[in-house]
Structure formats: C-alpha cells, structure tokens
Design a protein around this motif. Structure first.
Motif, PDB file in Angstrom:
ATOM      1  N   ALA A  76      -5.308  41.520 -54.294  1.00 17.76           N
ATOM      2  CA  ALA A  76      -6.176  40.555 -53.610  1.00 17.76           C
ATOM      3  C   ALA A  76      -5.751  40.400 -52.152  1.00 17.76           C
ATOM      4  N   SER A  77      -6.679  39.960 -51.321  1.00 17.47           N
ATOM      5  CA  SER A  77      -6.333  39.739 -49.918  1.00 17.47           C
ATOM      6  C   SER A  77      -5.438  38.516 -49.749  1.00 17.47           C
ATOM      7  N   ASN A  78      -5.622  37.493 -50.584  1.00 23.14           N
ATOM      8  CA  ASN A  78      -4.848  36.252 -50.482  1.00 23.14           C
ATOM      9  C   ASN A  78      -4.393  35.793 -51.864  1.00 23.14           C
ATOM     10  N   PRO A  79      -3.384  36.458 -52.427  1.00 22.34           N
ATOM     11  CA  PRO A  79      -2.918  36.047 -53.761  1.00 22.34           C
ATOM     12  C   PRO A  79      -2.066  34.785 -53.701  1.00 22.34           C
ATOM     13  N   ASP A  80      -1.883  34.158 -54.858  1.00 21.25           N
ATOM     14  CA  ASP A  80      -0.937  33.056 -54.993  1.00 21.25           C
ATOM     15  C   ASP A  80       0.424  33.652 -55.343  1.00 21.25           C
ATOM     16  N   ALA A  81       1.472  33.131 -54.700  1.00 20.72           N
ATOM     17  CA  ALA A  81       2.831  33.604 -54.942  1.00 20.72           C
ATOM     18  C   ALA A  81       3.639  32.500 -55.602  1.00 20.72           C
ATOM     19  N   SER A  82       4.319  32.851 -56.692  1.00 14.45           N
ATOM     20  CA  SER A  82       5.197  31.924 -57.420  1.00 14.45           C
ATOM     21  C   SER A  82       6.556  32.583 -57.632  1.00 14.45           C
ATOM     22  N   PRO A  83       7.265  32.876 -56.555  1.00  8.59           N
ATOM     23  CA  PRO A  83       8.561  33.542 -56.730  1.00  8.59           C
ATOM     24  C   PRO A  83       9.605  32.576 -57.280  1.00  8.59           C
ATOM     25  N   THR A  84      10.593  33.132 -57.965  1.00 10.76           N
ATOM     26  CA  THR A  84      11.690  32.304 -58.476  1.00 10.76           C
ATOM     27  C   THR A  84      12.860  32.280 -57.497  1.00 10.76           C
ATOM     28  N   VAL A  85      12.881  33.236 -56.572  1.00 11.32           N
ATOM     29  CA  VAL A  85      13.887  33.292 -55.509  1.00 11.32           C
ATOM     30  C   VAL A  85      13.165  33.594 -54.198  1.00 11.32           C
ATOM     31  N   THR A  86      13.790  33.290 -53.086  1.00  8.46           N
ATOM     32  CA  THR A  86      13.199  33.577 -51.786  1.00  8.46           C
ATOM     33  C   THR A  86      12.876  35.067 -51.704  1.00  8.46           C
ATOM     34  N   THR A  87      11.623  35.387 -51.323  1.00  4.06           N
ATOM     35  CA  THR A  87      11.128  36.763 -51.382  1.00  4.06           C
ATOM     36  C   THR A  87      10.332  37.109 -50.128  1.00  4.06           C
ATOM     37  N   THR A  88      10.512  38.320 -49.630  1.00  2.00           N
ATOM     38  CA  THR A  88       9.661  38.850 -48.571  1.00  2.00           C
ATOM     39  C   THR A  88       8.610  39.726 -49.227  1.00  2.00           C
ATOM     40  N   TYR A  89       7.340  39.347 -49.058  1.00  4.00           N
ATOM     41  CA  TYR A  89       6.220  40.122 -49.582  1.00  4.00           C
ATOM     42  C   TYR A  89       5.627  40.961 -48.454  1.00  4.00           C
ATOM     43  N   THR A  90       5.255  42.197 -48.756  1.00  2.00           N
ATOM     44  CA  THR A  90       4.623  43.098 -47.798  1.00  2.00           C
ATOM     45  C   THR A  90       3.217  43.418 -48.274  1.00  2.00           C
ATOM     46  N   VAL A  91       2.236  43.252 -47.377  1.00  2.00           N
ATOM     47  CA  VAL A  91       0.875  43.655 -47.696  1.00  2.00           C
ATOM     48  C   VAL A  91       0.594  44.969 -46.969  1.00  2.00           C
ATOM     49  N   THR A  92       0.022  45.920 -47.704  1.00  2.00           N
ATOM     50  CA  THR A  92      -0.442  47.176 -47.131  1.00  2.00           C
ATOM     51  C   THR A  92      -1.963  47.169 -47.229  1.00  2.00           C
ATOM     52  N   VAL A  93      -2.614  47.283 -46.074  1.00  2.00           N
ATOM     53  CA  VAL A  93      -4.075  47.279 -46.012  1.00  2.00           C
ATOM     54  C   VAL A  93      -4.530  48.688 -45.661  1.00  2.00           C
TER      55      VAL A  93
END
Length: 177
Positions: free
Chosen positions: A83-100
């Motif tokens: 999805a373009s704008n997902p919901d994030a529920s990480p359990t630890v601090t996380t860096t997410y990367t989007v590839t378009v």
C-alpha cells in the motif's frame, strides 16, 4: 541512441537523415519526458508500543508516470506492504523503506524512522485509601503531559500524582500521554 534530459517537460525532437548521395531529409516529433520519480516515506513518527501509526508521504509517489507500485520493507508490523500508506505497528524502533516503481519501470526509494515509545506507571497504595501514581515514558518528545483517569469518575494531570479513593476496592486506572 539514448539521451538524458536535465528536467522533465515536452521537447521537440528533430531527426535528420543524410544518405550516401548527400540527400537529406528530416522528421520531428514532440516527446514528453516525465519528471523524475520521487518517493516519500513521510516524516519520522513515534508510536506507543502496542499501537499503530500511518506511514507514507502525502503523496508517497510523485512525478514519474502513474500508475505506481509500492513495496515496503521490512514487512514486519505493516498492515499492507504493497500500500502507499500502510499502518505500522512495530515492536521495536524500525526504519521502513518504501520502493516506488512507476509504469515506465523507474524506481525511487525513501526511508521513515518509526520510534517505539513505552509508557507505564506504578501505583503505590498508602494509608487511608491514598494511592501514589508515577507515570513514565520513553522516546516521547518533551514536554510530555500525563493525564489520569482513576477509575472512580475522577481525573488528574501530572507525571507524579496522589489520589484518595472514597472507598477501598479494585479500580481500572488509565494513564494517557
């Protein structure tokens, strides 16, 4: 032949052909050059452990040639990694990367840091139905406001607070920051 334009836009391209006898001809065509694809994972976010936060830009993809496809990584804690704008529920601090990827096969990436905050409180019973409460939180930006619902219809504000209950018993206390 391939040519890279400095910026997107509409260009008039002229091709001239000359044969072995010196005969020259030309043709022209307007070419639309898309502006460079840009990905936006959105601003960094903080989320309380156990909750979710929406990530992605507004928009997540810009320029290039639509339609776009989205791929988020890591996928752990995401409602929909496509999805373009997902919901994030990480359990630890996380860096997410989007590839378009756009319809021309052009690719752009961007990162967003989702910091996980833990909140908790202690309750220490005292004499005469008095209870001392101390709230704590991590990774939240100051100033942090602590709001309390003592479960008996009364509320209070402050990181450290005492509350006197009218009667003894078991109460469901809620602290929000």
């Amino acid at each position: 032949i391939s040519h890279t334009y400095a910026t997107g836009g509409t260009y008039s391209v002229i091709m001239t052909v000359t044969d072995a006898n010196g005969v020259t001809g030309f043709t022209s065509k307007s070419v639309v050059v898309p502006t460079t694809l840009v990905a936006s994972a959105g601003p960094d976010k903080t989320v309380v452990s156990g909750f979710s936060v929406n990530i992605g830009g507004s928009p997540t993809a810009d320029f290039g040639v639509p339609p776009y496809t989205y791929s988020w990584s890591p996928t752990t804690g995401l409602s929909d990694p496509g999805a373009s704008n997902p919901d994030a529920s990480p359990t630890v601090t996380t860096t997410y990367t989007v590839t378009v990827t756009d319809s021309m096969g052009c690719v752009a990436t961007d990162d967003v840091l989702v910091t996980v905050s833990d909140i908790s409180f202690t309750a220490t019973p005292k004499c005469s139905q008095v209870v001392d409460f101390v709230g704590s939180s991590t990774n939240l930006q100051d100033p942090v406001t602590y709001d309390w619902n003592f479960g008996d219809g009364l509320t209070g504000t402050g990181q450290t607070i005492s509350h006197t209950y009218a009667t003894g018993g078991t109460y469901s206390v809620i602290m929000t920051v």
